[in-house]
Each structure stands twice: as structure tokens, then as C-alpha cells.
Design an enzyme around this catalytic site. Structure first.
Site, PDB file in Angstrom:
ATOM      1  N   ASN A 117     -66.232 -60.791   8.765  1.00  0.00           N
ATOM      2  CA  ASN A 117     -65.745 -60.754   9.089  1.00  0.00           C
ATOM      3  C   ASN A 117     -64.384 -61.824   8.838  1.00  0.00           C
ATOM      4  OD1 ASN A 117     -66.139 -58.861  11.189  1.00  0.00           O
ATOM      5  ND2 ASN A 117     -65.903 -60.391  12.823  1.00  0.00           N
ATOM      6  N   HIS A 163     -22.059 -42.910  -9.225  1.00  0.00           N
ATOM      7  CA  HIS A 163     -22.388 -41.417  -8.606  1.00  0.00           C
ATOM      8  C   HIS A 163     -22.484 -40.083  -9.775  1.00  0.00           C
ATOM      9  CE1 HIS A 163     -20.358 -43.106  -5.160  1.00  0.00           C
ATOM     10  NE2 HIS A 163     -19.051 -43.571  -6.177  1.00  0.00           N
ATOM     11  N   SER A 284     -44.667 -26.835 -22.030  1.00  0.00           N
ATOM     12  CA  SER A 284     -44.909 -25.638 -21.317  1.00  0.00           C
ATOM     13  C   SER A 284     -45.668 -24.457 -22.010  1.00  0.00           C
ATOM     14  CB  SER A 284     -43.488 -25.315 -20.794  1.00  0.00           C
ATOM     15  OG  SER A 284     -44.070 -23.693 -20.443  1.00  0.00           O
ATOM     16  N   LYS A 290     -40.672 -25.784 -24.725  1.00  0.00           N
ATOM     17  CA  LYS A 290     -39.845 -27.097 -24.206  1.00  0.00           C
ATOM     18  C   LYS A 290     -41.341 -28.415 -24.415  1.00  0.00           C
ATOM     19  CE  LYS A 290     -39.402 -27.116 -20.073  1.00  0.00           C
ATOM     20  NZ  LYS A 290     -39.426 -25.952 -18.817  1.00  0.00           N
ATOM     21  N   GLU A 297     -42.063 -38.957 -15.564  1.00  0.00           N
ATOM     22  CA  GLU A 297     -42.039 -37.545 -13.990  1.00  0.00           C
ATOM     23  C   GLU A 297     -43.555 -37.837 -13.311  1.00  0.00           C
ATOM     24  OE1 GLU A 297     -41.455 -33.143 -14.581  1.00  0.00           O
ATOM     25  OE2 GLU A 297     -40.877 -34.178 -16.548  1.00  0.00           O
TER      26      GLU A 297
HETATM   27  N1  ARG Z   1     -67.102 -53.803   6.214  1.00  0.00           N
HETATM   28  C1  ARG Z   1     -66.206 -54.490   7.517  1.00  0.00           C
HETATM   29  C2  ARG Z   1     -64.925 -54.132   6.575  1.00  0.00           C
HETATM   30  O1  ARG Z   1     -64.322 -54.154   5.469  1.00  0.00           O
HETATM   31  C3  ARG Z   1     -67.188 -55.980   7.208  1.00  0.00           C
HETATM   32  C4  ARG Z   1     -66.446 -57.002   8.532  1.00  0.00           C
HETATM   33  C5  ARG Z   1     -67.953 -56.199   8.848  1.00  0.00           C
HETATM   34  N2  ARG Z   1     -67.879 -56.478  10.142  1.00  0.00           N
HETATM   35  C6  ARG Z   1     -68.293 -56.216  11.498  1.00  0.00           C
HETATM   36  N3  ARG Z   1     -67.974 -57.059  12.602  1.00  0.00           N
HETATM   37  N4  ARG Z   1     -68.629 -54.813  11.923  1.00  0.00           N
HETATM   38  O2  ARG Z   1     -63.678 -54.697   7.362  1.00  0.00           O
END
Ligand code: ARG
Length: 471
Positions: A117, A163, A284, A290, A297
Site C-alpha cells: 500500500n 461570437h 480523402s 481535400k 482535429e
Molecule cells: N497493485 C496494487 C495497486 O495498484 C498494489 C497494492 C495492493 N495492496 C493490497 N493490499 N492488495 O494498488
């Protein structure tokens, strides 16, 4: 990958009694796209490992092995020989698994005191920080191309529109400087976003911090972060920096879509103000005459995609309870695609504008001038002239409206009316009126900071060049 129900050989944790199906594995894995952050992942891991060794949490022999193993993995990734596996879900587990295969137990010690995490939150920040720096450089290159055109066309008159109707004369250089200002603010927004992004999440671990005696400030220094994220729950869960980045990107693209729309209009034979180099256009398959401005675009079209990614990220974060949720894995693809789109767009744009500047009939002042002659562009100047002679502005407005009607009925522009004819509308009009009725007179009179007189445009150009040197 097949959706077969045949179970894989092992589950990824002792905690589980049955393996996930192939479909669930594919659905939950991110390695197909997050391997893009492999270098940042290794960098983050090395800083973490060095800190662990300094703090006596792992041995120096472990650190040496980790450093060696990671060097080898980086080489494999650079050479394209690294085998990414869906079984290991994401970039983090793939690299850690390989490390353990290469160096054994020391590899298993790397994850001490951290979680995927805080690891992933760190990787994205490192990755996005580099991309922001690249984008800021590319905006600079775009601005250099804009300013080359401003230099060449600082006193070239064109109709200014409101405008989309001819309003008052401006110079082409002045018109382009508007885009310089927009992209200057864009650049500032990216710089500002970078400041808030540049804090280290590592140390937050899964959500609550860690019981090991870690040194987060050391890791922050190693990785070039200005400081550490103050709250562990916030550190692992918020992706506001990615949203901010996407908002800045959406605004940049929106600005470029405005310029694109103008290039497209100007390329139309109805305007004929510019003629983009052939290499930015296509023909085109059915209409031989064209020449389509495909590049602008597509910029206009791709703006929709970047704006969409912003909404995707906002919606991803909306209502997420603290702390980390797997939803956040969905942040990467929109972010990656936003970066790719913005980078390619800026590169192609700078090149296209340089091409326009160098092309012999790229910009066509004579067409701008004839458009000016058709739109009574100096009508406001006539009103201002009357005001200077003591006529109240509202009355002057009415006088000029009548003169315009008369000229329109005769199929001519205001300067083509004789002095006697003009005097019929207001006796205060004298021969000096023709000075203000000319395009040059009108332009020269708007002689203040931010105005369109050629002298002011040149002064603004000098300032603009100085401003981009500073960044
Ligand atoms: N692949 C996960 C992400 O991108 C990594 C973290 C995952 N953590 C977990 N506890 N499952 O967020």
C-alpha cells in the site's frame, strides 16, 4: 490467457484454502500495466533497504545481496528479458519474487516494515514526478514555437472575433500570445501539483505505520522527496495528486483544443488564414481536392479522452472509506494514458507550429486583411473618435450603427464612405477620421500593457521570452 477452471498450482498465501480462478486472477492483476513503474519500484525498494540496514533492521550482508539482485533485475527489465507473471499480480510482487529467486532469504527480508500500500503510493508519485518534469519541458518547447510565430507576425493585422463575428482588428502575434498565457498558467499548475505530490508515503506501511524503528526522513531524502506524508492513513489512500495532475492536464488539453479549433477554421478555404504543412494533414480517399487538418482535429478529439480520465479518477476516489482500497489500482491506466496523450500532443504541436512558421505560404496575411475589410472592424474606433469629439458614447454607438448600415447597403467598408457622407451621420466628423478608420490606426491606438498595438505585442514578446527563461 484462458478462463479455464483448472486451478493454478498454488494459492498465493497459506491463508487460502482454494486458488482464485483464472478469470479472477486476470481481473485482479495489474502487472500488465503497472510494470511501467518497475524502475520506480526498484528505486523505492533500494532506498527502503538502505534505511533498514542503517537502522539495524536487516544486516549489511542482506543489503548487499538486495542491491546486487536489484541491479540484475533492472538489467533484465532494460533488456526485455524479465518474465512478468500474472500469478504474481502486480509489479511489486513480480520484482520481489524474482529477487527472492535470485538471492534467497535476503529478498524475503526486503518487505520488512512496509506494505504494497505505501509501496505503490510511493511508486506512482515517483513516476508522476518525472512525467511532470517532462511535460513542463514540452510546454516550454511549445511556447518557444508559439513565440517564433509571434515574432514573425507581431504586426500582421487579422480580425479579432467575438461570437465568431469580426469584432476589432488585432495582430496575429497578439492572438497567439493569448495561447502563450494559457499555457504559462498550465505550466504553473503542473509545478504547483508537483509540490504537493512530492512527499513520501513509505513508512505508512499498510495503513497504521510500522513497529520497526524506521527513518522515514532518510528515505525521503534518498528519493528526492521534500518531506514525508504526515498521516499514514492519508498517505496510503488518497490519490488527490493524480486527480490534480489530471485536472491540470485536462485544462492544458482544453487550451490546445481551442487553438486546434482555430487552426481548423483558419485552414478552411472560407477563412484561408493559414495553410498547414502537408505532413500534418491527410487527403480523402474519395475527394481528391481535400486537405484535412487531421492533427488539430485529433487534438480536439483527444481532449475528450483526457477530460474523461479526470472524471474517472474523481469517481474512483469518491466515497472511498479510509484507508487503502483496491479501487485505487484503477488509478494507473487513466493516469498513464493521460500522460501519453499530453506528451504526444505537445511534441506534435510544437513541431507543427514550427512547420507553420517556416512554410512560405503557411500564414497568409493577405487573407486576414481581406477578412478584416469585410467586417466593419474599425466601427468601435469610429465611436471612440466621436466620443473624443464630445459625443456621449451611447449616441456615438447609434451614429456608427447607422453608418455601418449605410456601408453595408452599398457593399463597402467604412473608410470607403466620403467625408461628406460621414458628416451626414455626425457633423463633428473631420478629415482626420480616416486615421482611425484604418486598420493600422486602430491597432496603434491600443497602446497599453496587454493591448494589441504592434509595439505592445513586441514588448510582450520580450517579456514572454524572459518569463520562460526563468522556468
Ligand atoms: N497493485 C496494487 C495497486 O495498484 C498494489 C497494492 C495492493 N495492496 C493490497 N493490499 N492488495 O494498488
Amino acid at each position: 490467457m484462458s478462463d479455464s477452471a483448472t486451478p493454478p498450482e498454488k494459492t498465493w498465501s497459506e491463508r487460502f484454502s482454494e486458488p482464485v480462478s483464472e478469470l479472477v486472477k486476470r481481473y485482479t492483476a495489474s502487472v500488465t500495466f503497472d510494470q511501467r513503474m518497475a524502475r520506480q519500484d526498484i528505486r523505492g525498494s533500494l532506498a527502503h533497504a538502505r534505511m533498514l540496514a542503517r537502522q539495524g533492521i536487516i544486516g549489511s550482508d542482506d543489503l548487499a545481496a538486495i542491491e546486487q539482485g536489484m541491479a540484475r533485475i533492472r538489467e533484465e527489465i532494460d533488456q526485455g528479458t524479465f518474465t512478468w507473471s500474472l500469478d504474481d499480480e502486480d509489479v511489486h510482487l513480480n520484482i520481489e519474487k524474482r529477487l527472492t529467486t535470485l538471492i534467497g532469504d535476503a529478498g524475503k527480508r526486503l518487505h520488512t516494515g512496509r506494505s504494497r500500500n505505501d509501496q505503490v503510493a510511493t511508486d506512482i508519485r515517483l513516476w508522476l514526478r518525472d512525467e511532470i518534469d517532462r511535460i513542463i519541458h514540452l510546454i516550454h518547447d511549445f511556447q518557444v514555437a508559439v513565440l517564433a510565430l509571434v515574432d514573425k507576425y507581431a504586426d500582421t493585422p487579422m480580425p479579432g472575433f467575438t461570437h465568431l463575428q469580426v469584432a476589432q482588428p488585432v495582430t496575429f502575434g497578439h492572438h497567439l500570445l493569448a495561447y502563450f498565457e494559457m499555457t504559462q498558467r498550465d505550466k504553473e499548475r503542473f509545478q504547483d501539483c508537483r509540490k504537493r505530490l512530492n512527499r513520501l508515503p513509505l513508512g505508512a506501511a499498510a495503513l497504521a505505520g510500522t513497529a520497526y524503528p524506521i527513518d522515514r526522513e532518510y528515505v525521503a531524502g534518498e528519493l528526492g522527496f521534500d518531506s514525508v506524508c504526515e498521516n499514514s492513513l492519508d498517505a496510503v489512500s488518497d490519490r488527490d495528486f493524480a486527480i490534480e495532475f489530471s485536472a491540470a492536464a485536462a485544462l492544458l488539453m482544453t487550451h490546445l483544443s481551442r487553438l486546434s479549433e482555430e487552426l481548423i477554421l483558419w485552414m478552411s478555404p472560407r477563412f484561408g488564414f493559414i495553410n498547414l504543412p502537408d505532413r500534418y494533414c491527410t487527403g480523402s480517399s474519395i475527394m481528391p481536392q481535400k486537405k484535412n487538418p487531421d492533427v488539430p482535429e485529433l487534438v480536439r478529439g483527444k481532449t475528450g479522452r483526457v477530460n474523461g480520465h479526470l472524471v474517472a479518477l474523481l469517481t474512483l476516489m469518491k466515497s472511498q472509506p479510509l484507508a487503502y482500497n483496491k479501487d485505487n489500482q484503477e488509478d494507473k491506466e487513466p493516469l498513464f494514458d493521460t500522460v501519453d496523450t499530453v506528451v504526444d500532443t505537445l511534441r506534435i504541436y510544437a513541431d507543427m507550429l514550427s512547420g507553420l512558421c517556416e512554410k512560405v505560404d503557411g500564414v497568409r496575411p493577405e487573407r486576414m486583411r481581406s477578412a478584416l475589410a469585410e467586417g466593419f472592424a474599425t466601427a468601435t474606433d469610429l465611436a471612440d473618435y466621436l466620443v473624443k469629439k464630445g459625443v456621449p458614447f451611447r449616441d456615438a454607438h447609434g451614429v456608427v450603427a447607422k453608418a455601418v448600415r449605410e456601408a453595408e447597403a452599398r457593399g463597402c467598408d467604412l473608410p470607403q464612405l466620403t467625408l461628406e457622407e460621414l458628416k451626414d451621420f455626425s457633423p463633428v466628423i473631420e478629415a482626420d477620421v480616416y486615421q482611425v478608420l484604418t486598420v493600422e490606426g486602430s491597432l496603434a491606438s491600443r497602446n497599453h500593457t496587454g493591448g494589441t498595438s504592434p509595439a505592445q505585442v513586441r514588448a510582450a514578446l520580450v517579456r514572454a521570452r524572459r518569463r520562460i527563461e526563468a522556468v
